[in-house]
Scaffold this motif. Structure first.
Motif, PDB file in Angstrom:
ATOM      1  N   UNK A  21      56.872  63.584  70.765  1.00 31.28           N
ATOM      2  CA  UNK A  21      57.017  64.685  71.717  1.00 31.28           C
ATOM      3  C   UNK A  21      57.180  64.070  73.102  1.00 31.28           C
ATOM      4  N   UNK A  22      58.116  64.626  73.870  1.00 32.12           N
ATOM      5  CA  UNK A  22      58.305  64.211  75.257  1.00 32.12           C
ATOM      6  C   UNK A  22      58.087  65.431  76.130  1.00 32.12           C
ATOM      7  N   UNK A  23      57.214  65.310  77.114  1.00 35.93           N
ATOM      8  CA  UNK A  23      56.912  66.402  78.023  1.00 35.93           C
ATOM      9  C   UNK A  23      56.378  67.569  77.203  1.00 35.93           C
ATOM     10  N   UNK A  24      56.925  68.771  77.407  1.00 39.52           N
ATOM     11  CA  UNK A  24      56.525  69.877  76.533  1.00 39.52           C
ATOM     12  C   UNK A  24      57.689  70.281  75.638  1.00 39.52           C
ATOM     13  N   UNK A  25      58.780  69.557  75.724  1.00 41.06           N
ATOM     14  CA  UNK A  25      59.921  69.782  74.859  1.00 41.06           C
ATOM     15  C   UNK A  25      60.529  71.164  74.992  1.00 41.06           C
ATOM     16  N   UNK A  26      60.154  71.906  76.046  1.00 36.88           N
ATOM     17  CA  UNK A  26      60.656  73.264  76.211  1.00 36.88           C
ATOM     18  C   UNK A  26      60.108  74.216  75.167  1.00 36.88           C
ATOM     19  N   UNK A  27      59.065  73.803  74.465  1.00 34.84           N
ATOM     20  CA  UNK A  27      58.564  74.575  73.326  1.00 34.84           C
ATOM     21  C   UNK A  27      57.288  75.340  73.664  1.00 34.84           C
ATOM     22  N   UNK A  28      56.631  74.989  74.757  1.00 32.06           N
ATOM     23  CA  UNK A  28      55.368  75.627  75.132  1.00 32.06           C
ATOM     24  C   UNK A  28      55.515  76.314  76.479  1.00 32.06           C
ATOM     25  N   UNK A  29      54.834  77.434  76.628  1.00 37.60           N
ATOM     26  CA  UNK A  29      54.845  78.133  77.903  1.00 37.60           C
ATOM     27  C   UNK A  29      53.854  77.525  78.887  1.00 37.60           C
ATOM     28  N   UNK A  30      52.979  76.665  78.389  1.00 36.63           N
ATOM     29  CA  UNK A  30      51.984  76.055  79.266  1.00 36.63           C
ATOM     30  C   UNK A  30      52.628  74.987  80.143  1.00 36.63           C
ATOM     31  N   UNK A  31      52.241  74.972  81.393  1.00 43.33           N
ATOM     32  CA  UNK A  31      52.705  73.927  82.307  1.00 43.33           C
ATOM     33  C   UNK A  31      51.981  72.623  81.982  1.00 43.33           C
ATOM     34  N   UNK A  32      52.638  71.511  82.253  1.00 46.85           N
ATOM     35  CA  UNK A  32      52.004  70.207  82.066  1.00 46.85           C
ATOM     36  C   UNK A  32      50.878  70.092  83.090  1.00 46.85           C
ATOM     37  N   UNK A  33      49.674  69.760  82.645  1.00 48.17           N
ATOM     38  CA  UNK A  33      48.578  69.585  83.604  1.00 48.17           C
ATOM     39  C   UNK A  33      48.879  68.467  84.595  1.00 48.17           C
ATOM     40  N   UNK A  34      48.180  68.472  85.694  1.00 45.08           N
ATOM     41  CA  UNK A  34      48.348  67.453  86.718  1.00 45.08           C
ATOM     42  C   UNK A  34      47.905  66.091  86.180  1.00 45.08           C
ATOM     43  N   UNK A  35      48.712  65.064  86.459  1.00 40.79           N
ATOM     44  CA  UNK A  35      48.338  63.714  86.039  1.00 40.79           C
ATOM     45  C   UNK A  35      47.163  63.183  86.852  1.00 40.79           C
ATOM     46  N   UNK A  36      46.943  63.742  88.033  1.00 43.56           N
ATOM     47  CA  UNK A  36      45.853  63.246  88.874  1.00 43.56           C
ATOM     48  C   UNK A  36      44.583  64.087  88.781  1.00 43.56           C
ATOM     49  N   UNK A  37      44.715  65.395  88.536  1.00 42.51           N
ATOM     50  CA  UNK A  37      43.518  66.246  88.522  1.00 42.51           C
ATOM     51  C   UNK A  37      43.294  66.965  87.198  1.00 42.51           C
ATOM     52  N   UNK A  38      44.222  66.868  86.256  1.00 42.96           N
ATOM     53  CA  UNK A  38      44.058  67.539  84.965  1.00 42.96           C
ATOM     54  C   UNK A  38      42.879  66.984  84.189  1.00 42.96           C
ATOM     55  N   UNK A  39      42.132  67.888  83.550  1.00 42.28           N
ATOM     56  CA  UNK A  39      40.969  67.454  82.772  1.00 42.28           C
ATOM     57  C   UNK A  39      41.380  67.146  81.338  1.00 42.28           C
ATOM     58  N   UNK A  40      40.495  66.457  80.639  1.00 36.20           N
ATOM     59  CA  UNK A  40      40.741  66.154  79.225  1.00 36.20           C
ATOM     60  C   UNK A  40      40.930  67.453  78.438  1.00 36.20           C
ATOM     61  N   UNK A  41      40.135  68.466  78.735  1.00 35.04           N
ATOM     62  CA  UNK A  41      40.241  69.752  78.039  1.00 35.04           C
ATOM     63  C   UNK A  41      41.586  70.427  78.307  1.00 35.04           C
ATOM     64  N   UNK A  42      42.047  70.404  79.565  1.00 33.00           N
ATOM     65  CA  UNK A  42      43.353  71.004  79.892  1.00 33.00           C
ATOM     66  C   UNK A  42      44.474  70.285  79.152  1.00 33.00           C
TER      67      UNK A  42
END
Length: 167
Positions: A21-42
């Motif tokens: 999988x690369x990025x979200x592949x245009x398959x998910x409505x969820x935005x990619x979490x932040x690489x600097x502030x995104x949590x493990x859960x997100x």
């Protein structure tokens, strides 16, 4: 892989190919979490959403995640493992090859293919890697008849690489 027909996917998987999988592949409505502030859960929630989206079109059990912008971190690795991934691409480089890769290994480097690369040059890299008893992961964003940007690979080059691997 998502652009292939179900039969084409079945054929390449039965031949031993894997998919990532690369990025979200245009398959998910969820935005990619932040690489600097995104949590493990997100990140875990995001990855599971993407995996579920691919499962809906018949693509199951991705082995690896190719991180946009070649990013890697402990949080990202933990989330990828939580989602079931076994490896993650973190950087493209012509000089990076993977040596010993065991159950505790996770991040891999890739050989980026695109733009003016020729199949002869890439095939030499493959042969050199084999001669060094190492592994290589080959990556391109898209395969095109006529190149639209330097991140993509021409069909001619891609077929030349596949034919070399097939030998």
């Amino acid at each position: 892989v998502a652009k292939l027909t179900a039969q084409q996917r079945a054929d390449i998987f039965s031949d031993g190919w894997d998919w990532a999988i690369y990025s979200n592949g245009g398959i998910s409505d969820l935005a990619i979490p932040s690489f600097t502030t995104g949590t493990e859960e997100e990140w875990t929630t995001f990855f599971k959403s993407v995996i579920e989206g691919y499962a809906e079109i018949g693509l199951f059990n991705p082995i690896s995640y190719f991180s946009p912008n070649n990013r890697g971190s402990q949080i990202l690795m933990n989330a990828e493992k939580n989602a079931g991934f076994r490896m993650s691409r973190i950087a493209c480089s012509l000089n990076e090859k993977t040596g010993y890769f065991d159950k505790d290994s996770f991040f891999i480097y890739t050989l980026g293919v695109g733009g003016t690369d020729t199949s002869e040059n890439i095939n030499k890299q493959i042969d050199d890697t084999i001669a060094q008893n190492k592994s290589i992961c080959i990556f391109t964003h898209d395969v095109e008849e006529t190149l639209t940007n330097n991140m993509n690979c021409s069909k001619e080059v891609y077929v030349g690489i596949l034919n070399h691997i097939k030998e």
